[in-house]
Design a protein around this motif. Structure first.
Motif, PDB file in Angstrom:
ATOM      1  N   ALA A  57     -29.983  30.200  -3.376  1.00 57.16           N
ATOM      2  CA  ALA A  57     -31.042  29.402  -3.303  1.00 57.16           C
ATOM      3  C   ALA A  57     -31.607  28.958  -4.746  1.00 57.16           C
ATOM      4  CB  ALA A  57     -32.350  29.952  -2.682  1.00 57.16           C
ATOM      5  N   ALA A  58     -31.204  29.848  -5.809  1.00 61.59           N
ATOM      6  CA  ALA A  58     -31.535  29.589  -7.002  1.00 61.59           C
ATOM      7  C   ALA A  58     -30.409  28.754  -7.634  1.00 61.59           C
ATOM      8  CB  ALA A  58     -31.571  31.133  -7.791  1.00 61.59           C
ATOM      9  N   ILE A  80     -23.232  36.359  -5.777  1.00 64.17           N
ATOM     10  CA  ILE A  80     -24.026  35.112  -5.375  1.00 64.17           C
ATOM     11  C   ILE A  80     -24.172  35.368  -3.631  1.00 64.17           C
ATOM     12  CG2 ILE A  80     -24.620  32.574  -5.174  1.00 64.17           C
ATOM     13  CD1 ILE A  80     -22.509  32.269  -7.298  1.00 64.17           C
ATOM     14  N   ARG A  81     -25.915  35.568  -3.551  1.00 65.66           N
ATOM     15  CA  ARG A  81     -26.102  36.112  -2.191  1.00 65.66           C
ATOM     16  C   ARG A  81     -26.611  34.825  -1.457  1.00 65.66           C
ATOM     17  NH1 ARG A  81     -25.934  41.267  -1.701  1.00 65.66           N
ATOM     18  NH2 ARG A  81     -26.284  42.633  -3.554  1.00 65.66           N
ATOM     19  N   GLY A  82     -26.219  34.918  -0.174  1.00 62.09           N
ATOM     20  CA  GLY A  82     -26.723  33.969   1.039  1.00 62.09           C
ATOM     21  C   GLY A  82     -26.163  32.539   0.854  1.00 62.09           C
ATOM     22  N   VAL A  83     -24.704  32.351   0.263  1.00 62.50           N
ATOM     23  CA  VAL A  83     -24.254  31.333   0.268  1.00 62.50           C
ATOM     24  C   VAL A  83     -24.105  30.477   1.773  1.00 62.50           C
ATOM     25  CG1 VAL A  83     -21.873  29.915  -0.313  1.00 62.50           C
ATOM     26  CG2 VAL A  83     -22.754  31.796  -1.952  1.00 62.50           C
ATOM     27  N   GLU A 145     -20.079  22.595   2.042  1.00 60.27           N
ATOM     28  CA  GLU A 145     -20.970  21.754   0.939  1.00 60.27           C
ATOM     29  C   GLU A 145     -21.425  23.311   0.072  1.00 60.27           C
ATOM     30  OE1 GLU A 145     -21.091  18.897  -0.042  1.00 60.27           O
ATOM     31  OE2 GLU A 145     -19.965  17.679   1.596  1.00 60.27           O
ATOM     32  N   GLU A 146     -21.910  24.129   0.660  1.00 61.65           N
ATOM     33  CA  GLU A 146     -22.070  25.134   0.036  1.00 61.65           C
ATOM     34  C   GLU A 146     -21.372  25.729  -0.752  1.00 61.65           C
ATOM     35  OE1 GLU A 146     -23.809  25.894   4.177  1.00 61.65           O
ATOM     36  OE2 GLU A 146     -22.024  25.105   3.266  1.00 61.65           O
ATOM     37  N   GLY A 324     -21.748  36.429   4.223  1.00 64.63           N
ATOM     38  CA  GLY A 324     -22.143  35.307   3.820  1.00 64.63           C
ATOM     39  C   GLY A 324     -22.550  35.419   2.219  1.00 64.63           C
ATOM     40  N   ASP A 325     -22.764  36.504   1.714  1.00 68.68           N
ATOM     41  CA  ASP A 325     -22.687  36.853   0.273  1.00 68.68           C
ATOM     42  C   ASP A 325     -21.003  36.529  -0.194  1.00 68.68           C
ATOM     43  OD1 ASP A 325     -25.242  37.364   0.649  1.00 68.68           O
ATOM     44  OD2 ASP A 325     -24.754  39.607   0.411  1.00 68.68           O
TER      45      ASP A 325
END
Length: 409
Positions: A57-58, A80-83, A145-146, A324-325
């Motif tokens: 998110a950041a 990088i968490r939550g991609v 895209e993420e 997802g990380d």
């Protein structure tokens, strides 16, 4: 080692030694690396992990602080968490499991065992890596895209200026089709000893590699910048199954299951400048004139306790990650896989690195595209070609507009 290579190594070492007092240079590097290892271990004890961690998110909101970026550059790695949403990654894990089972992969793999020789010189052997490249979840992760946004952030950590223009385009990339890992709980045979990819003996012999590391070889190692891209896309690697012939600005993977320390997962020596130790150690007088501390053509570059014990004291496991990380590390970073999986569930990942757009990567992407269309193994890997007739493998119709561009189609 092939005896034909030894004279080239001996010649290269003579040239590199002639430009500096290698013993004095290594003493300075060794002292600096000792302090870096102490900093890694102190940070590990104080915070729980020396590997930087940020939220996707950041990244998306452009709110990663200057301090966090400096930390990533120093450590050469980041989680990088939550991609991806956790549910999506968990679904991918199930889909890959079904793809393996429905196509009898395990039975077919037994018939082709031994084709991949890349990790022969690593003591702990080979982990449970599946020679699959074109399952739909792998394609979806690469072209998401993420993922593209994550890689743009990572590529911009580099100084991309080259001698005649930018070395690579940080905002666009070509997909590098890699494999997937599915490691079983209780496994005690299938770790990977500490090593680097993306070149072994070539780091001392190839002209472009030597220009990358010129400050180290010339006696001014503190002038070396691990994040300067100049000449990085011009190196030539010794062709061998599983030797990456693309330039990867970061190696990386996406977690499909929860995993962390003691779960048979990734370990790093998170010191971005640690390559200086390996390069100068091989030039010391106690190393045979035609050897490089175990570096061999076509193999991973091992970090051996016999030669690099003081640096390896900084080997630490990554922090716990969830589905997802993503985990990323600099191409010159020592990494390993824990020998024993003491966890309770599979330790599964999809390998997806950052391979930015440049001429070197485009040339590979075009070869890779032909393999994708035929369902064959990616060009850098052993020609096991399991997926030619696999049910449910991805085809051209599964590629988005971005996915086609990333595949040079």
């Amino acid at each position: 080692m092939d005896d034909m290579i030894r004279p080239f190594i001996a010649d290269a070492k003579r040239e590199l030694r002639s430009g500096q007092d290698v013993a004095a240079a290594f003493a300075k590097v060794k002292d600096s690396m000792r302090r870096e290892v102490e900093a890694v271990l102190e940070e590990e004890a104080r915070t729980g992990s020396a590997v930087p961690q940020i939220d996707f998110a950041a990244v998306k909101a452009d709110k990663v602080s200057a301090g966090q970026i400096d930390h990533i550059r120093r450590r050469g790695a980041v989680v990088i968490r939550g991609v991806f949403p956790q549910a999506r990654a968990e679904a991918w894990n199930e889909e890959i499991g079904a793809y393996i089972a429905d196509n009898d992969y395990l039975e077919k793999a037994q018939e082709k065992s031994g084709m991949d020789k890349y990790f022969d010189n690593l003591e702990a052997g080979r982990p449970q890596i599946y020679g699959l490249y074109w399952s739909k979840p792998q394609i979806m992760a690469r072209q998401a895209e993420e993922m593209a946004e994550t890689k743009r952030f990572l590529n911009r950590l580099w100084d991309v200026r080259g001698p005649v223009g930018d070395e690579f385009d940080p905002d666009n990339d070509y997909s590098y089709a890699d494999r997937t890992r599915r490691r079983q709980p209780g496994d005690s045979r299938l770790g990977l000893s500490p090593h680097m990819d993306a070149g072994s003996y070539e780091r001392w012999v190839d002209p472009a590699f030597r220009k990358i590391y010129e400050p180290i070889f010339s006696g001014d190692w503190t002038a070396y910048d691990p994040w300067k891209a100049t000449y990085r896309t011009q190196t030539r690697e010794y062709a061998s199954p599983a030797v990456c012939s693309m330039f990867r600005s970061f190696q990386g993977w996406t977690a499909l299951t929860t995993q962390g320390p003691n779960d048979g997962t990734l370990q790093l020596v998170p010191i971005a400048s640690g390559i200086a130790h390996l390069l100068l150690r091989a030039l010391q007088p106690d190393v045979p004139a035609d050897e490089l501390c175990g570096a061999e053509p076509g193999k991973a570059l091992c970090a051996d306790p016999a030669w690099h014990a003081d640096l390896l004291e900084g080997l630490v496991s990554i922090p716990r990650v969830d589905p997802g990380d993503t985990v990323w590390w600099h191409p010159d970073l020592i990494h390993a896989v824990e020998d024993v999986h003491n966890g309770q569930q599979e330790s599964n990942v999809i390998y997806v690195g950052a391979s930015p757009r440049c001429a070197k990567n485009e040339a590979y992407a075009r070869k890779q595209a032909a393999r994708f269309l035929a369902g064959e193994s990616a060009p850098d890997f052993a020609a096991e070609n399991y997926e030619v007739d696999f049910k449910g493998r991805a085809t051209l119709d599964d590629l988005t507009k971005l996915g086609r561009a990333q595949m040079a189609l």
